[in-house]
Motif scaffolding. Structure first.
Motif, PDB file in Angstrom:
ATOM      1  N   MET A 159      41.918  47.862  25.729  1.00  0.00           N
ATOM      2  CA  MET A 159      41.208  47.239  26.815  1.00  0.00           C
ATOM      3  C   MET A 159      39.841  47.903  26.954  1.00  0.00           C
ATOM      4  O   MET A 159      39.693  49.098  26.783  1.00  0.00           O
ATOM      5  N   SER A 160      38.866  47.097  27.287  1.00  0.00           N
ATOM      6  CA  SER A 160      37.530  47.655  27.458  1.00  0.00           C
ATOM      7  C   SER A 160      37.399  48.327  28.823  1.00  0.00           C
ATOM      8  O   SER A 160      38.236  48.185  29.689  1.00  0.00           O
ATOM      9  N   GLN A 161      36.319  49.028  28.980  1.00  0.00           N
ATOM     10  CA  GLN A 161      36.045  49.762  30.207  1.00  0.00           C
ATOM     11  C   GLN A 161      35.827  48.791  31.370  1.00  0.00           C
ATOM     12  O   GLN A 161      35.287  47.701  31.193  1.00  0.00           O
ATOM     13  N   HIS A 162      36.236  49.202  32.575  1.00  0.00           N
ATOM     14  CA  HIS A 162      36.035  48.361  33.759  1.00  0.00           C
ATOM     15  C   HIS A 162      34.548  48.199  34.048  1.00  0.00           C
ATOM     16  O   HIS A 162      33.727  49.057  33.735  1.00  0.00           O
ATOM     17  N   LEU A 163      34.219  47.067  34.676  1.00  0.00           N
ATOM     18  CA  LEU A 163      32.839  46.778  35.024  1.00  0.00           C
ATOM     19  C   LEU A 163      32.421  47.607  36.235  1.00  0.00           C
ATOM     20  O   LEU A 163      33.177  47.731  37.193  1.00  0.00           O
ATOM     21  N   ASP A 164      31.205  48.161  36.191  1.00  0.00           N
ATOM     22  CA  ASP A 164      30.717  48.933  37.329  1.00  0.00           C
ATOM     23  C   ASP A 164      30.092  47.975  38.352  1.00  0.00           C
ATOM     24  O   ASP A 164      29.999  46.760  38.135  1.00  0.00           O
ATOM     25  N   LEU A 165      29.685  48.537  39.479  1.00  0.00           N
ATOM     26  CA  LEU A 165      29.137  47.733  40.568  1.00  0.00           C
ATOM     27  C   LEU A 165      27.908  46.946  40.129  1.00  0.00           C
ATOM     28  O   LEU A 165      27.741  45.777  40.504  1.00  0.00           O
ATOM     29  N   ASP A 166      27.047  47.551  39.330  1.00  0.00           N
ATOM     30  CA  ASP A 166      25.846  46.848  38.851  1.00  0.00           C
ATOM     31  C   ASP A 166      26.221  45.633  38.004  1.00  0.00           C
ATOM     32  O   ASP A 166      25.619  44.566  38.137  1.00  0.00           O
ATOM     33  N   ALA A 167      27.184  45.794  37.141  1.00  0.00           N
ATOM     34  CA  ALA A 167      27.614  44.680  36.288  1.00  0.00           C
ATOM     35  C   ALA A 167      28.238  43.565  37.121  1.00  0.00           C
ATOM     36  O   ALA A 167      27.988  42.379  36.865  1.00  0.00           O
ATOM     37  N   LEU A 168      29.015  43.937  38.128  1.00  0.00           N
ATOM     38  CA  LEU A 168      29.625  42.928  38.998  1.00  0.00           C
ATOM     39  C   LEU A 168      28.551  42.202  39.816  1.00  0.00           C
ATOM     40  O   LEU A 168      28.619  40.986  39.993  1.00  0.00           O
ATOM     41  N   ALA A 169      27.547  42.928  40.294  1.00  0.00           N
ATOM     42  CA  ALA A 169      26.452  42.306  41.026  1.00  0.00           C
ATOM     43  C   ALA A 169      25.684  41.340  40.120  1.00  0.00           C
ATOM     44  O   ALA A 169      25.255  40.274  40.576  1.00  0.00           O
ATOM     45  N   ASP A 170      25.526  41.691  38.861  1.00  0.00           N
ATOM     46  CA  ASP A 170      24.870  40.793  37.903  1.00  0.00           C
ATOM     47  C   ASP A 170      25.655  39.503  37.744  1.00  0.00           C
ATOM     48  O   ASP A 170      25.078  38.421  37.641  1.00  0.00           O
ATOM     49  N   VAL A 171      26.975  39.602  37.724  1.00  0.00           N
ATOM     50  CA  VAL A 171      27.813  38.408  37.619  1.00  0.00           C
ATOM     51  C   VAL A 171      27.571  37.499  38.817  1.00  0.00           C
ATOM     52  O   VAL A 171      27.419  36.286  38.678  1.00  0.00           O
ATOM     53  N   LEU A 172      27.519  38.095  40.019  1.00  0.00           N
ATOM     54  CA  LEU A 172      27.256  37.290  41.210  1.00  0.00           C
ATOM     55  C   LEU A 172      25.871  36.656  41.170  1.00  0.00           C
ATOM     56  O   LEU A 172      25.691  35.521  41.601  1.00  0.00           O
ATOM     57  N   ALA A 173      24.901  37.381  40.646  1.00  0.00           N
ATOM     58  CA  ALA A 173      23.518  36.904  40.630  1.00  0.00           C
ATOM     59  C   ALA A 173      23.285  35.794  39.610  1.00  0.00           C
ATOM     60  O   ALA A 173      22.610  34.810  39.901  1.00  0.00           O
ATOM     61  N   ASP A 174      23.842  35.956  38.412  1.00  0.00           N
ATOM     62  CA  ASP A 174      23.515  34.978  37.365  1.00  0.00           C
ATOM     63  C   ASP A 174      24.681  34.090  36.940  1.00  0.00           C
ATOM     64  O   ASP A 174      24.500  33.161  36.170  1.00  0.00           O
ATOM     65  N   GLY A 175      25.876  34.374  37.428  1.00  0.00           N
ATOM     66  CA  GLY A 175      27.020  33.525  37.127  1.00  0.00           C
ATOM     67  C   GLY A 175      27.634  33.726  35.756  1.00  0.00           C
ATOM     68  O   GLY A 175      28.663  33.138  35.445  1.00  0.00           O
ATOM     69  N   HIS A 176      27.027  34.554  34.918  1.00  0.00           N
ATOM     70  CA  HIS A 176      27.564  34.805  33.577  1.00  0.00           C
ATOM     71  C   HIS A 176      28.678  35.834  33.673  1.00  0.00           C
ATOM     72  O   HIS A 176      28.447  36.974  34.045  1.00  0.00           O
ATOM     73  N   GLU A 177      29.897  35.417  33.360  1.00  0.00           N
ATOM     74  CA  GLU A 177      31.048  36.317  33.440  1.00  0.00           C
ATOM     75  C   GLU A 177      31.364  36.902  32.070  1.00  0.00           C
ATOM     76  O   GLU A 177      31.630  36.168  31.127  1.00  0.00           O
ATOM     77  N   PRO A 178      31.350  38.228  31.963  1.00  0.00           N
ATOM     78  CA  PRO A 178      31.730  38.853  30.696  1.00  0.00           C
ATOM     79  C   PRO A 178      33.197  38.570  30.370  1.00  0.00           C
ATOM     80  O   PRO A 178      34.008  38.311  31.269  1.00  0.00           O
ATOM     81  N   GLU A 179      33.515  38.609  29.122  1.00  0.00           N
ATOM     82  CA  GLU A 179      34.875  38.340  28.654  1.00  0.00           C
ATOM     83  C   GLU A 179      35.902  39.240  29.337  1.00  0.00           C
ATOM     84  O   GLU A 179      37.043  38.832  29.578  1.00  0.00           O
TER      85      GLU A 179
END
Length: 64
Positions: free
Chosen positions: A1-21
């Motif tokens: 399993m890959s590393q968990h997403l940090d707060l910055d990465a989660l905020a990016d998901v909210l901002a641009d809608g692109h969800e990492p795998e």
């Protein structure tokens, strides 16, 4: 399993809608993303409810 997403990465998901795998398979990160989305909505609503303060006299002229 890959590393968990940090707060910055989660905020990016909210901002641009692109969800990492990673979000497809990680319940923990999906839960944190949901919590962040709820908090973002609450803060945005609270800020929108605040009255707009008046500019001090002369400030607009000095800025222009």
């Amino acid at each position: 399993m890959s590393q968990h997403l940090d707060l910055d990465a989660l905020a990016d998901v909210l901002a641009d809608g692109h969800e990492p795998e990673h979000l497809q398979s990680c319940e923990s990160c999906r839960a944190r993303l949901s919590e962040l989305g709820t908090a973002t909505t609450a803060v945005s609503g609270a800020l929108a409810a605040l009255a707009t303060p008046e500019l001090p006299p002369g400030l607009a002229d000095r800025l222009a």
